[in-house]
Design a protein around this motif. Sequence first.
Motif, PDB file in Angstrom:
ATOM      1  N   UNK A  32       0.865  -1.181   0.000  1.00  0.00           N
ATOM      2  CA  UNK A  32       0.000   0.000   0.000  1.00  0.00           C
ATOM      3  C   UNK A  32       0.894   1.221   0.000  1.00  0.00           C
ATOM      4  N   UNK A  33       0.610   2.192  -0.881  1.00  0.00           N
ATOM      5  CA  UNK A  33       1.366   3.433  -0.876  1.00  0.00           C
ATOM      6  C   UNK A  33       0.519   4.552  -0.297  1.00  0.00           C
ATOM      7  N   UNK A  34       1.123   5.357   0.566  1.00  0.00           N
ATOM      8  CA  UNK A  34       0.442   6.465   1.217  1.00  0.00           C
ATOM      9  C   UNK A  34       1.144   7.754   0.803  1.00  0.00           C
ATOM     10  N   UNK A  35       0.417   8.662   0.165  1.00  0.00           N
ATOM     11  CA  UNK A  35       1.002   9.925  -0.278  1.00  0.00           C
ATOM     12  C   UNK A  35       1.558  10.707   0.913  1.00  0.00           C
ATOM     13  N   UNK A  36       2.782  11.186   0.757  1.00  0.00           N
ATOM     14  CA  UNK A  36       3.402  12.026   1.785  1.00  0.00           C
ATOM     15  C   UNK A  36       4.512  12.826   1.137  1.00  0.00           C
ATOM     16  N   UNK A  37       4.722  14.028   1.655  1.00  0.00           N
ATOM     17  CA  UNK A  37       5.789  14.871   1.146  1.00  0.00           C
ATOM     18  C   UNK A  37       5.298  15.952   0.221  1.00  0.00           C
ATOM     19  N   UNK A  38       5.979  17.095   0.215  1.00  0.00           N
ATOM     20  CA  UNK A  38       5.655  18.260  -0.611  1.00  0.00           C
ATOM     21  C   UNK A  38       4.179  18.601  -0.508  1.00  0.00           C
ATOM     22  N   UNK A  39       3.440  18.568  -1.615  1.00  0.00           N
ATOM     23  CA  UNK A  39       2.043  19.013  -1.603  1.00  0.00           C
ATOM     24  C   UNK A  39       1.166  18.192  -0.674  1.00  0.00           C
ATOM     25  N   UNK A  40       1.563  16.957  -0.387  1.00  0.00           N
ATOM     26  CA  UNK A  40       0.732  16.067   0.424  1.00  0.00           C
ATOM     27  C   UNK A  40       0.982  16.234   1.920  1.00  0.00           C
ATOM     28  N   UNK A  41       2.080  16.897   2.274  1.00  0.00           N
ATOM     29  CA  UNK A  41       2.369  17.075   3.690  1.00  0.00           C
ATOM     30  C   UNK A  41       2.612  15.744   4.395  1.00  0.00           C
ATOM     31  N   UNK A  42       2.199  15.658   5.638  1.00  0.00           N
ATOM     32  CA  UNK A  42       2.288  14.480   6.511  1.00  0.00           C
ATOM     33  C   UNK A  42       3.703  14.201   7.013  1.00  0.00           C
ATOM     34  N   UNK A  43       4.713  14.466   6.177  1.00  0.00           N
ATOM     35  CA  UNK A  43       6.079  14.107   6.573  1.00  0.00           C
ATOM     36  C   UNK A  43       6.657  15.031   7.642  1.00  0.00           C
ATOM     37  N   UNK A  44       5.930  16.092   7.998  1.00  0.00           N
ATOM     38  CA  UNK A  44       6.375  16.965   9.087  1.00  0.00           C
ATOM     39  C   UNK A  44       5.537  16.765  10.347  1.00  0.00           C
ATOM     40  N   UNK A  45       4.675  15.748  10.335  1.00  0.00           N
ATOM     41  CA  UNK A  45       3.797  15.492  11.471  1.00  0.00           C
ATOM     42  C   UNK A  45       4.445  14.513  12.449  1.00  0.00           C
ATOM     43  N   UNK A  46       4.070  14.593  13.722  1.00  0.00           N
ATOM     44  CA  UNK A  46       4.680  13.724  14.733  1.00  0.00           C
ATOM     45  C   UNK A  46       4.602  12.235  14.393  1.00  0.00           C
ATOM     46  N   UNK A  47       3.486  11.800  13.837  1.00  0.00           N
ATOM     47  CA  UNK A  47       3.336  10.377  13.509  1.00  0.00           C
ATOM     48  C   UNK A  47       4.396   9.942  12.500  1.00  0.00           C
ATOM     49  N   UNK A  48       4.620  10.778  11.490  1.00  0.00           N
ATOM     50  CA  UNK A  48       5.611  10.420  10.478  1.00  0.00           C
ATOM     51  C   UNK A  48       7.028  10.540  11.031  1.00  0.00           C
ATOM     52  N   UNK A  49       7.289  11.612  11.757  1.00  0.00           N
ATOM     53  CA  UNK A  49       8.629  11.827  12.301  1.00  0.00           C
ATOM     54  C   UNK A  49       9.020  10.748  13.302  1.00  0.00           C
ATOM     55  N   UNK A  50       8.022  10.122  13.925  1.00  0.00           N
ATOM     56  CA  UNK A  50       8.320   9.001  14.817  1.00  0.00           C
ATOM     57  C   UNK A  50       8.844   7.808  14.030  1.00  0.00           C
ATOM     58  N   UNK A  51       8.410   7.693  12.777  1.00  0.00           N
ATOM     59  CA  UNK A  51       8.910   6.623  11.908  1.00  0.00           C
ATOM     60  C   UNK A  51      10.216   7.018  11.251  1.00  0.00           C
ATOM     61  N   UNK A  52      10.277   8.255  10.782  1.00  0.00           N
ATOM     62  CA  UNK A  52      11.433   8.733  10.027  1.00  0.00           C
ATOM     63  C   UNK A  52      11.787  10.132  10.517  1.00  0.00           C
TER      64      UNK A  52
END
Length: 212
Positions: A32-52
């Motif tokens: 499963x691919x989940x959009x993240x990064x640039x226009x999609x955001x999410x990669x600056x959120x705590x949930x994502x930062x906990x992973x990466x």
Amino acid sequence: MPESKLKIWGRANSVNVQKALWCLAELDLAYERIDAGMAFGKNDQPEYLAMNPNGRVPTLVDGDFVLWESNSIMRYLALAYAPASPIYPAEPQRRAGVDRWLDWTLSTLQPVDRPVFWALVRTPVEQRDMVKIQKDADAEAVQWRIVDAQVSSRRFIEGDDFTIADIALGAYARRWFGVEGVTKPHLAHLERWFAELARRPAFQKFVAPPMS
């Protein structure tokens, strides 16, 4: 090993996400691919930062296991799900040959690719300094000459077998051949190798679409 539901976090127009998706397809793995990064955001959120903690893409989630860095993701997928595949050879010298190109892509090629790609794909035309961009393209061409020489006497980067080294370099080669507006040298061996990669269904699906 037990079946795990693989998840890839990352936007489809990221060269590093494309490498992971291409590898997944070559290994015929469901995910499963989940959009993240640039226009999609999410990669600056705590949930994502906990992973990466880098806040970059891609990130692979395989059950309870989390992995970032695209080349490491490709290595892991091959070792975990296709250990007998020539895509990441087991023999030490052949594997080291593949690893060399994975490292070289990050240490040497990516730094000279990025300014050219960003200037010609992600910068408005009116803001482009074409003199500087051509200088950057000339610097990138120096590195592609090395790859051209490598494939002058072999089908793929490390011999007759397609490997994850071809994926790593091929994703950047698509950007090199795809950008327009600069003068690039004619590199016949590189072009032959890239044309062969471009015929692979996984390349056509994940890497060939228009750059953005």
